[in-house]
Design a protein around this motif. Sequence first.
Motif, short mmCIF file in Angstrom:
data_model
loop_
_atom_site.label_atom_id
_atom_site.label_comp_id
_atom_site.label_asym_id
_atom_site.label_seq_id
_atom_site.Cartn_x
_atom_site.Cartn_y
_atom_site.Cartn_z
N ALA A 1 0.84 -1.20 0.00
CA ALA A 1 0.00 0.00 0.00
C ALA A 1 0.87 1.26 0.00
O ALA A 1 1.94 1.29 0.61
CB ALA A 1 -0.92 0.00 1.21
N ILE A 2 0.40 2.27 -0.70
CA ILE A 2 1.02 3.60 -0.63
C ILE A 2 0.11 4.45 0.25
O ILE A 2 -0.94 4.92 -0.20
CB ILE A 2 1.14 4.23 -2.03
CG1 ILE A 2 1.96 3.33 -2.96
CG2 ILE A 2 1.80 5.61 -1.93
CD1 ILE A 2 2.02 3.84 -4.39
N PRO A 3 0.45 4.62 1.51
CA PRO A 3 -0.43 5.39 2.40
C PRO A 3 -0.69 6.78 1.83
O PRO A 3 0.23 7.46 1.36
CB PRO A 3 0.36 5.46 3.71
CG PRO A 3 1.30 4.31 3.64
CD PRO A 3 1.66 4.17 2.20
N THR A 4 -1.95 7.17 1.86
CA THR A 4 -2.35 8.46 1.31
C THR A 4 -3.16 9.22 2.35
O THR A 4 -4.20 8.75 2.80
CB THR A 4 -3.19 8.27 0.04
OG1 THR A 4 -2.43 7.51 -0.92
CG2 THR A 4 -3.57 9.61 -0.57
N VAL A 5 -2.67 10.37 2.74
CA VAL A 5 -3.35 11.19 3.74
C VAL A 5 -4.04 12.35 3.05
O VAL A 5 -3.66 12.79 1.97
CB VAL A 5 -2.35 11.72 4.80
CG1 VAL A 5 -1.61 10.58 5.48
CG2 VAL A 5 -1.36 12.72 4.18
N GLY A 6 -5.10 12.84 3.70
CA GLY A 6 -5.77 14.04 3.25
C GLY A 6 -5.55 15.15 4.26
O GLY A 6 -5.52 14.89 5.47
N TYR A 7 -5.36 16.38 3.79
CA TYR A 7 -5.14 17.48 4.72
C TYR A 7 -5.66 18.78 4.13
O TYR A 7 -5.79 18.94 2.90
CB TYR A 7 -3.66 17.61 5.08
CG TYR A 7 -2.75 18.05 3.94
CD1 TYR A 7 -2.33 19.37 3.82
CD2 TYR A 7 -2.30 17.13 2.99
CE1 TYR A 7 -1.51 19.77 2.78
CE2 TYR A 7 -1.48 17.52 1.95
CZ TYR A 7 -1.08 18.85 1.85
OH TYR A 7 -0.26 19.24 0.81
N HIS A 8 -5.99 19.70 5.01
CA HIS A 8 -6.45 21.02 4.57
C HIS A 8 -5.26 21.86 4.13
O HIS A 8 -4.19 21.79 4.74
CB HIS A 8 -7.20 21.72 5.71
CG HIS A 8 -8.02 22.88 5.25
ND1 HIS A 8 -7.48 24.11 4.94
CD2 HIS A 8 -9.36 22.99 5.04
CE1 HIS A 8 -8.43 24.94 4.57
NE2 HIS A 8 -9.60 24.28 4.62
N SER A 9 -5.45 22.65 3.10
CA SER A 9 -4.33 23.42 2.53
C SER A 9 -3.74 24.42 3.51
O SER A 9 -2.62 24.88 3.33
CB SER A 9 -4.79 24.15 1.27
OG SER A 9 -5.85 25.05 1.57
N ARG A 10 -4.48 24.75 4.56
CA ARG A 10 -3.93 25.69 5.54
C ARG A 10 -2.82 25.07 6.38
O ARG A 10 -2.01 25.78 6.96
CB ARG A 10 -5.05 26.22 6.45
CG ARG A 10 -5.62 25.23 7.44
CD ARG A 10 -6.98 25.67 7.99
NE ARG A 10 -7.31 24.93 9.21
CZ ARG A 10 -7.12 25.38 10.43
NH1 ARG A 10 -6.59 26.59 10.60
NH2 ARG A 10 -7.43 24.67 11.48
N LEU A 11 -2.76 23.74 6.40
CA LEU A 11 -1.72 23.04 7.15
C LEU A 11 -0.40 23.08 6.38
O LEU A 11 -0.35 22.78 5.19
CB LEU A 11 -2.10 21.58 7.35
CG LEU A 11 -2.87 21.19 8.60
CD1 LEU A 11 -3.13 19.68 8.57
CD2 LEU A 11 -2.13 21.57 9.85
N GLN A 12 0.67 23.45 7.06
CA GLN A 12 2.00 23.40 6.49
C GLN A 12 2.69 22.16 7.08
O GLN A 12 3.00 22.11 8.27
CB GLN A 12 2.78 24.66 6.85
CG GLN A 12 2.06 25.96 6.48
CD GLN A 12 1.77 26.06 5.00
OE1 GLN A 12 2.66 26.00 4.17
NE2 GLN A 12 0.48 26.22 4.66
N LEU A 13 2.88 21.14 6.23
CA LEU A 13 3.37 19.85 6.71
C LEU A 13 4.89 19.76 6.66
O LEU A 13 5.54 20.42 5.84
CB LEU A 13 2.80 18.72 5.86
CG LEU A 13 1.27 18.60 5.75
CD1 LEU A 13 0.92 17.37 4.93
CD2 LEU A 13 0.62 18.55 7.11
N ALA A 14 5.44 18.93 7.52
CA ALA A 14 6.82 18.48 7.43
C ALA A 14 6.79 17.10 6.77
O ALA A 14 5.71 16.54 6.55
CB ALA A 14 7.44 18.42 8.82
#
Length: 550
Positions: A511-524
């Motif tokens: 599996a290729i884990p796929t997350v969803g996030y709101h564009s306001r989040l700045q991810l590391a």
Amino acid sequence: MAAMKHVRLLCVVALCACVGAESTSTKNTGGTLAISTGGDPDILIPSLLSSVPAAQVVDLVYDRLAEIGDSLNIVNDGGFTPRLADHWTWGRDSLSIAFHINPRAKWHDGPPVRSSDVRFTVQTTKDSTLGSQLLALITNIDSVTAPDSATAVFWFHARSPQQFYDAVYQMPIMPEHIWKGIAPSAWRASDAAKHPIGSGRFRFVRWTPRASVELVADTGNYRGAPKLNRVIWSIAPDFNTALTRFLTGETDFFEALRPENLPEVAKHPDLRTKQYHGLAYLFAQFNLRDPANHSRPHPIFGNRELRRALTMAVDRASIVRSVFDSLALPALGPTVRAYPTTDPDLPQIPFDLPRARQILDSLGWRDANGDGVRERNGRPLEFSLGVPSSSRGRVRMAILIQEQLRQAGVKVNVDQLDFPVLVERERKRAFDAAIGQWNTQPSPGSVRGSWGTAGSRATSGTNYSSYENPVFDAYVDSALASFDLARRKAYFTKAYETIIQDAPAIWIAEAIPTVGYHSRLQLAPLRSDAWWAHIADWWIPADKRIPRDK
């Protein structure tokens, strides 16, 4: 409170700075991260947890002596960065490591972190009355001594490339002053288990079962305050409820999107998806021993050439596309691509239905009566394939395998079972075949337990297939004993090639884990073994914050 008073005083003294514009540091820090999750933590004690939700909370509240890097290089200490230990020294014979505790590290209730906390953590983890699953993973650690309050010395039975990993990865350090008065056998039911006190960059606030878990920033942390002010897990055991909370903006992050969710996410301009390499792979394993008499080979799967023919009759690539769309790749074997020791070009048994039919003919399995099912000596080529009924993806896989093997003259009965029932059958080796999934650790050495001879013969072993090949075992042992990464990879490659050709399982999907996030989040970056590892470095810009951020 003292910190808050200090901030207010600065605002009075420098009023124009507070009113006119936010500082760069304020713009780049702050906000609340709300995560949609599907279940409660099982327990918030590092040495006893067994669920992913619990690991997420514990990893933010507690610290390890050192942290593994994103490359997952676990050989010696080169891939690790300091945490509670600001530096360490190896013994001249490499049978000990002395960790120096950062003098600024403190527990969330105030006392400094000491070497005695490290010693206590290891001693209690090794205490059989605690019942920690980690006990089997730290057998090379003989003991820990504390010659002074700032030095914890780990002593090992033998030199190993994984000594450092064994010492730091499995055991976040626990506060002795909180737990020493409680018998390890009573930890699970203790009040302390409900209010964890750690040294990490987030402090525990509350856990409301079946509703939420909340953490806040430890603003005075020895490693610096996290960029986020708060992290909240919104718990919804029903998948669709958890997804809806994300799609409607009630939460900012969803950790496990399915292929059918992607079109819906795409309808929301403020939502994004991100993929990373995970540590899980799926497979259809064959039981190589007779379920009725484990001293005998399985009447079908005991034959290596037959297993290879069945593998050859299954189009793994089409199954992956059908079940996962773009969220998985065909599995390489009992390994994952995230490991630096995995060759992404491992040779596979190819999909070749005509050749599979020829092999089955040559083995004496023929359809003599024209009913579409091969038989030999009056026995039909028929078996049951167990699958957890709760997993739509695995049920779909089983049905596709059933149809593909039907074209080769093999009858597969898909047996949908409650997950605990399926696991119990596997544990007792009372099955023909089953679709399983292993969520591995950063160490590729876990393959020894899941596919090695030791895991087959031990009462508590997890090699349910009962696959045993001394050549495979020897290559794995040589890989794990090697201090050279290139040589380590070469040995693992030989081990994987051996088991792939022996075909104790059909390696279906990674599996290729796929997350969803709101564009306001700045991810590391999202680390393969723990996407949440860098949450303390996530942030929400000031101009994108909403009421819950305040």
